[in-house]
Enzyme design. Structure first.
Site, PDB file in Angstrom:
ATOM      1  CD  GLU A 112      -3.168  -1.091   1.968  1.00 63.18           C
ATOM      2  OE1 GLU A 112      -2.998  -0.529   3.064  1.00 63.18           O
ATOM      3  OE2 GLU A 112      -4.235  -1.618   1.639  1.00 63.18           O
ATOM      4  CD  GLU A 142      -3.867  -6.173   2.324  1.00 64.43           C
ATOM      5  OE1 GLU A 142      -4.753  -5.545   2.941  1.00 64.43           O
ATOM      6  OE2 GLU A 142      -2.650  -5.945   2.439  1.00 64.43           O
TER       7      GLU A 142
END
Ligand code: BG6
Length: 492
Positions: free
Chosen positions: A199, A386
């Site tokens: 991220e 994810e």
């Protein structure tokens, strides 16, 4: 009944991260990481970073706040730090991998803790730390589970934060590359899929970047160092094994304008750019014009070395990994009361969508939209690394955990992925639901927010015997993998 299956070699699996799952905080020579100095919390009481000043006084701040310039990592004996035990993969790896294998995982995404391999983050190696990952990787391969390694997931060795102000220093690039080279060489013939930074778009603050200041100049300079480090890692990795697939990873939160009002559309465009920026640099290999203009407007000056542009251009990634939990809305008139908490950010509420118990909008169609948008723009393989529902789970008197809400969530998201593949022609290589086994929440630091197919007996204060239990979703997901997705598509 929907036919047209997922690709034959589709990588079904699950995902975790060292700082939320591993524990074994100072075991066998591991050094402290920044994540080890963040306390637990809940939805209503934020996690705190504890620190010590040169004169010995101690303090704490929330993660949004800057730390005093000379603050050093401090572990307060009276505080509870969830990462120290997490859900103890360090001592349960054999049992947990057996459970992943029982579900039929084709791959397993995990991160390698930098401070377990290089306790201070420098060029000093901890052989025992590497041995831990040798065992994990060999165990995965024993079951034909493809290891998918995140090189850096939300933490860094505390020493680098204390001594070098983390990623604000170029020195950190050199140390990071030493770590990368070590694990690339060690797992050259065992690991094919890597991703550099988890991220990357939402990295900020001391815990993730080791920086003591939160001003945009420091932040973007640190991000530049991360871009260079990531690109250079790609270059080094490819020299070690040309077949490595090295990806980037972005927290993808698609943004919709609230309506056709141009101001909302523009705001939405800008929101989306804030995450496309990271893909633009890492997939295309250069800073996009809109960001350069923004830097000029804001007076942000990125200091680059002569070779940096060449490194960025050379070290582009093979695939885009991304997390997808929710979508968001742009509304220039939104008041504080219209806003909801999302994944590490506040966004306007979408009245058409339901939300999780933590307020994250549930939007399966948004996943199809995201897949199409990203693929249309970049034309590289996509890996959904994810996705999942953080929820309160209840253990019934008979020991069962009936998480139908989670099954429903996954079912709808898997259907959306299938549509993106079969109707939109998107190249999706795999799907690894987040926290396939319960672990500590990154945002709130609690255990109550559970994502797993496997329950771990541990509470928010760290009480519990850490025993594992299959939830109802365990068998459901097993069937999904067994049928290569078909069982999730057969439901109307
Ligand atoms: C992603 C992170 O942001 O979302 C994970 O990569 C994190 O580390 C996950 O755990 C879910 O967020 P949270 O706050 O519910 O744990």
């Amino acid at each position: 009944m929907m036919t047209n299956k997922f690709p034959d070699n589709f990588l079904w699996g699950g995902a975790t991260a060292a700082n939320q799952y591993e524990g074994g905080y100072l075991a066998d020579g591991r050094g402290a990481s920044t994540a080890d100095a963040i306390t637990g919390g809940t939805q209503t009481s934020p996690r705190m970073i504890t620190y010590q000043l040169l004169d010995g006084t101690t303090g704490k701040v929330t993660r949004e706040k800057a730390l005093p310039t000379n603050a050093k990592t401090y572990i307060d004996p009276d505080q509870y730090y969830p990462s120290h035990i997490a859900t103890d993969f360090y001592h349960h790896w054999k049992e947990d991998i057996a459970l992943f294998a029982e579900m039929g995982f084709k791959c397993y995404r995990f991160s390698i803790s930098w401070s377990r391999v290089c306790p201070k983050g420098t060029k000093e190696l901890n052989e025992d730390g590497l041995k831990f990952y040798d065992q994990v990787i060999d165990e995965l391969l024993k079951y034909d589970i493809e290891p998918v390694v995140t090189i850096n997931h939300f933490d860094m060795p505390a020493y680098l934060a204390d001594e070098f102000d983390g990623w604000s220093s170029r020195k950190t690039i050199e140390y990071f590359l030493f770590f990368c080279e070590t694990i690339f060489n060690r797992y050259r013939d065992k690991v094919k899929y890597w991703m550099t930074f988890n991220e990357i778009n939402i990295l900020r603050s001391w815990t993730q970047l080791g920086i003591h200041s939160n001003d945009p100049q420091t932040l973007y300079q640190a991000k530049h160092h991360i871009f260079v480090a990531s690109a250079k890692a790609v270059e080094i990795g490819k020299k070690i094994n040309k077949d490595f697939q090295i990806g980037m990873m972005v927290c993808y939160i698609p943004n919709y304008p609230k309506n056709c009002r141009p101001e909302n559309v523009l705001e939405s465009l800008q929101f989306n750019r804030e995450l496309e920026f990271y893909m633009d640099v890492q997939v295309r290999g250069y800073y996009p014009a809109y960001k350069i203009k923004e830097f000029e407007r804001k007076g942000i000056k990125i200091s680059k070395e002569a070779d940096d542009d060449r490194i960025l251009a050379k070290g582009t990634v093979d695939y885009i990994g991304f997390s997808y939990y929710m979508s968001s809305v742009s509304d220039v008139d939104a008041q504080e009361s219209d806003m909801v908490i999302g994944n590490q950010m506040k966004v306007a509420k979408n009245p058409y969508l339901e939300a999780s118990d933590w307020g994250w909008a549930i939007d399966p169609m948004g996943l199809r939209i995201s897949l199409s948008k990203i693929y249309d723009r970049y034309q590289v393989p996509l890996f959904i690394v994810e996705n999942g529902l953080g929820a309160y789970d209840k253990v019934e008197d008979d020991g069962s955990i009936n998480d139908d809400y989670r099954i429903d969530y996954f079912q709808k998201h898997i259907q959306a992925i299938h549509e993106a593949i079969t109707l939109d022609g998107v190249d999706v290589i795999g799907y690894t639901p987040w926290g396939c086994i319960d672990l500590v929440s990154a945002g709130t630091g609690e255990m109550d927010k559970r994502y797993g197919f496997i329950y771990v007996n541990l509470d928010n204060e760290g009480e519990g015997d850490l025993s594992r239990k299959r939830k109802k979703s365990f068998d459901w997901y097993k069937k999904v993998i067994e049928t290569n997705g078909q069982s999730a598509l057969d439901v109307q």
